[in-house]
Design an enzyme around this catalytic site. Structure first.
Site, PDB file in Angstrom:
ATOM      1  N   ARG A  79       0.864  -1.188   0.000  1.00 32.01           N
ATOM      2  CA  ARG A  79       0.000   0.000   0.000  1.00 32.01           C
ATOM      3  C   ARG A  79       0.900   1.237   0.000  1.00 32.01           C
ATOM      4  O   ARG A  79       1.295   1.765   1.030  1.00 32.01           O
ATOM      5  CB  ARG A  79      -0.890  -0.012   1.252  1.00 32.01           C
ATOM      6  CG  ARG A  79      -1.799   1.201   1.403  1.00 32.01           C
ATOM      7  CD  ARG A  79      -2.882   1.275   0.372  1.00 32.01           C
ATOM      8  NE  ARG A  79      -3.808   0.142   0.449  1.00 32.01           N
ATOM      9  CZ  ARG A  79      -4.518  -0.303  -0.591  1.00 32.01           C
ATOM     10  NH1 ARG A  79      -4.431   0.301  -1.775  1.00 32.01           N
ATOM     11  NH2 ARG A  79      -5.302  -1.343  -0.463  1.00 32.01           N
ATOM     12  N   GLN A 103      -7.962  -8.423  -8.596  1.00 27.31           N
ATOM     13  CA  GLN A 103      -7.877  -6.994  -8.929  1.00 27.31           C
ATOM     14  C   GLN A 103      -6.423  -6.605  -9.177  1.00 27.31           C
ATOM     15  O   GLN A 103      -5.534  -6.949  -8.400  1.00 27.31           O
ATOM     16  CB  GLN A 103      -8.468  -6.183  -7.759  1.00 27.31           C
ATOM     17  CG  GLN A 103      -7.972  -4.776  -7.632  1.00 27.31           C
ATOM     18  CD  GLN A 103      -9.090  -3.742  -7.442  1.00 27.31           C
ATOM     19  OE1 GLN A 103     -10.157  -3.843  -8.021  1.00 27.31           O
ATOM     20  NE2 GLN A 103      -8.835  -2.743  -6.618  1.00 27.31           N
ATOM     21  N   ARG A 108       2.065  -7.193  -9.109  1.00 27.11           N
ATOM     22  CA  ARG A 108       2.386  -6.532  -7.834  1.00 27.11           C
ATOM     23  C   ARG A 108       2.516  -7.521  -6.684  1.00 27.11           C
ATOM     24  O   ARG A 108       2.941  -7.138  -5.594  1.00 27.11           O
ATOM     25  CB  ARG A 108       1.341  -5.458  -7.504  1.00 27.11           C
ATOM     26  CG  ARG A 108      -0.070  -5.985  -7.278  1.00 27.11           C
ATOM     27  CD  ARG A 108      -1.020  -4.861  -6.893  1.00 27.11           C
ATOM     28  NE  ARG A 108      -2.371  -5.324  -6.627  1.00 27.11           N
ATOM     29  CZ  ARG A 108      -3.288  -4.620  -5.996  1.00 27.11           C
ATOM     30  NH1 ARG A 108      -3.016  -3.415  -5.542  1.00 27.11           N
ATOM     31  NH2 ARG A 108      -4.498  -5.102  -5.803  1.00 27.11           N
ATOM     32  N   HIS A 186       1.161   2.386 -10.544  1.00 25.48           N
ATOM     33  CA  HIS A 186       0.228   2.909  -9.529  1.00 25.48           C
ATOM     34  C   HIS A 186       0.959   3.784  -8.504  1.00 25.48           C
ATOM     35  O   HIS A 186       1.056   3.447  -7.321  1.00 25.48           O
ATOM     36  CB  HIS A 186      -0.420   1.706  -8.832  1.00 25.48           C
ATOM     37  CG  HIS A 186      -1.678   1.994  -8.079  1.00 25.48           C
ATOM     38  ND1 HIS A 186      -1.783   2.982  -7.134  1.00 25.48           N
ATOM     39  CD2 HIS A 186      -2.896   1.413  -8.144  1.00 25.48           C
ATOM     40  CE1 HIS A 186      -3.001   2.979  -6.640  1.00 25.48           C
ATOM     41  NE2 HIS A 186      -3.703   2.032  -7.242  1.00 25.48           N
ATOM     42  N   ASP A 231     -11.646   8.892  -7.977  1.00 25.20           N
ATOM     43  CA  ASP A 231     -11.190   7.655  -8.625  1.00 25.20           C
ATOM     44  C   ASP A 231     -11.617   7.761 -10.093  1.00 25.20           C
ATOM     45  O   ASP A 231     -12.714   7.377 -10.468  1.00 25.20           O
ATOM     46  CB  ASP A 231     -11.838   6.444  -7.933  1.00 25.20           C
ATOM     47  CG  ASP A 231     -11.223   5.123  -8.384  1.00 25.20           C
ATOM     48  OD1 ASP A 231     -10.351   5.148  -9.262  1.00 25.20           O
ATOM     49  OD2 ASP A 231     -11.629   4.070  -7.836  1.00 25.20           O
ATOM     50  N   GLU A 291      -1.539   7.707 -11.747  1.00 23.38           N
ATOM     51  CA  GLU A 291      -1.169   6.367 -12.221  1.00 23.38           C
ATOM     52  C   GLU A 291      -1.218   6.337 -13.740  1.00 23.38           C
ATOM     53  O   GLU A 291      -2.299   6.350 -14.322  1.00 23.38           O
ATOM     54  CB  GLU A 291      -2.151   5.340 -11.641  1.00 23.38           C
ATOM     55  CG  GLU A 291      -2.420   5.520 -10.147  1.00 23.38           C
ATOM     56  CD  GLU A 291      -3.685   4.804  -9.667  1.00 23.38           C
ATOM     57  OE1 GLU A 291      -4.155   3.874 -10.346  1.00 23.38           O
ATOM     58  OE2 GLU A 291      -4.217   5.182  -8.616  1.00 23.38           O
TER      59      GLU A 291
END
Ligand code: BG6
Length: 317
Positions: A79, A103, A108, A186, A231, A291
């Site tokens: 995170r 997702q 990652r 990201h 978002d 991002e």
């Protein structure tokens, strides 16, 4: 077998005495760190090839936000920093080659290989160090390989320069089937105060608003401010540079290379509170995700073909 003919060579083998930038590799720590004589530094986990720290301004300024509760032990996606999203952005759609993936895909949450470093001296950026990381279908967990059974090679290059960080993804189709993918970097930028932070370079661009049921609209602001959950997926952006400003002064330039889209994300208070790995809870006041990616539709890669896309982030202090 995966063909690694194009695997980058380590020009300066880790540990070799080389003039200029020094690269430290913490043995067994699953990390690669580089530091330039200017004090600029970068720290990357092999897990996800996640950049978890980038300092510039002589090493005095951390440019990336990293949650105090980010898992750094490979138990879940980090995170903060710069997680790499591949081969799908967001929840995968039904009836697609990526449908069985989690997702943001597997990049990652996979352990990458460190392929080596190279240093360069050129007029524009007198001293820089490039760190290459690789992820191949053969490195994937059994689960990920089953969910996305294609043969691919990813090389992710992280180049640290004075007051700049470049991250570039190279995707190669190593198999005999065509595949479709999305990718995104990201980046969690660290900002002093979200209430005085604005974003320039998106005026007139059409975006999908994930907070408003994915409705689309055209951006009306030359200087977009953030005062609640945001978002948004800005697609097919004509300008290559998105600028983040603090109190009206440019703080970061995010320059896209062969990537047309940019997601702007800040979870704000309620969403931040619901994320167990987001800390401190008011951390949303000090971060902004810008991002860059190819996430509007799909990139189709024929056998043997290569796609490359990335970003340069400039710290403008
Ligand atoms: C952003 C998405 O890129 O990532 C958001 O647009 C999502 O919808 C955010 O909430 C964080 O995702 P995750 O999987 O890291 O919690």
């Amino acid at each position: 077998m995966v063909d690694r003919a194009n695997r980058p060579q380590a020009i300066n083998a880790p540990g070799a005495a080389a003039p200029g930038p020094s690269v430290d590799i913490s043995a067994g720590g699953g990390r690669v760190a580089a530091r330039l004589p200017s004090g600029d530094s970068v720290d990357i986990l092999l897990y996800g090839a996640t950049v978890v720290s980038w300092k510039s301004n002589g090493g005095d300024t951390e440019n990336l936000w990293l949650s105090e509760k980010a898992a750094l032990d490979g138990s879940k996606a980090v995170r903060g920093g710069v997680p790499v999203v591949f081969p799908v952005f967001g929840p995968p759609p039904p009836n697609h080659g990526t449908s069985s993936l989690p997702q943001h895909g597997f990049a990652r949450t996979s352990r990458w290989e460190f392929l080596g470093k190279s240093t360069s001296e050129d007029a524009e950026d007198p001293l820089s160090v490039k760190l290459d990381f690789g992820l191949y279908s053969s490195n994937l967990s059994e689960e990920a390989r089953k969910a996305w059974p294609y043969h691919f090679g990813l090389v992710y290059s992280v180049t640290l320069g004075k007051d700049s960080l470049q991250t570039v993804m190279n995707v190669r189709n190593e198999g005999s089937d065509v595949f479709e993918f999305q990718m995104l970097l990201h980046t969690y930028l660290r900002v002093k105060d979200i209430s005085t932070t604005t974003i320039a370079g998106l005026h007139g661009v059409t975006y999908k608003d994930k907070v408003l049921n994915s409705t689309t609209a055209a951006e009306t602001h030359h200087a977009l401010s953030i005062d609640g959950e945001v978002d948004r997926v800005y697609a097919s952006i004509p300008q290559r540079t998105t600028t983040v400003l603090e109190a009206g002064s440019p703080r970061f330039d995010v320059v896209r290379d062969n990537l047309d889209d940019t997601v702007v994300w800040n979870p704000w208070a309620e969403k931040a509170a619901s994320m167990g790995d987001f800390a401190p809870k008011d951390g949303f006041k000090h971060m902004l995700c810008v991002e860059v990616g190819a996430v509007n539709g799909w990139q189709k890669l024929e056998p043997g073909d290569v796609f490359e896309g990335g970003q340069i982030i400039k710290s403008l202090l």
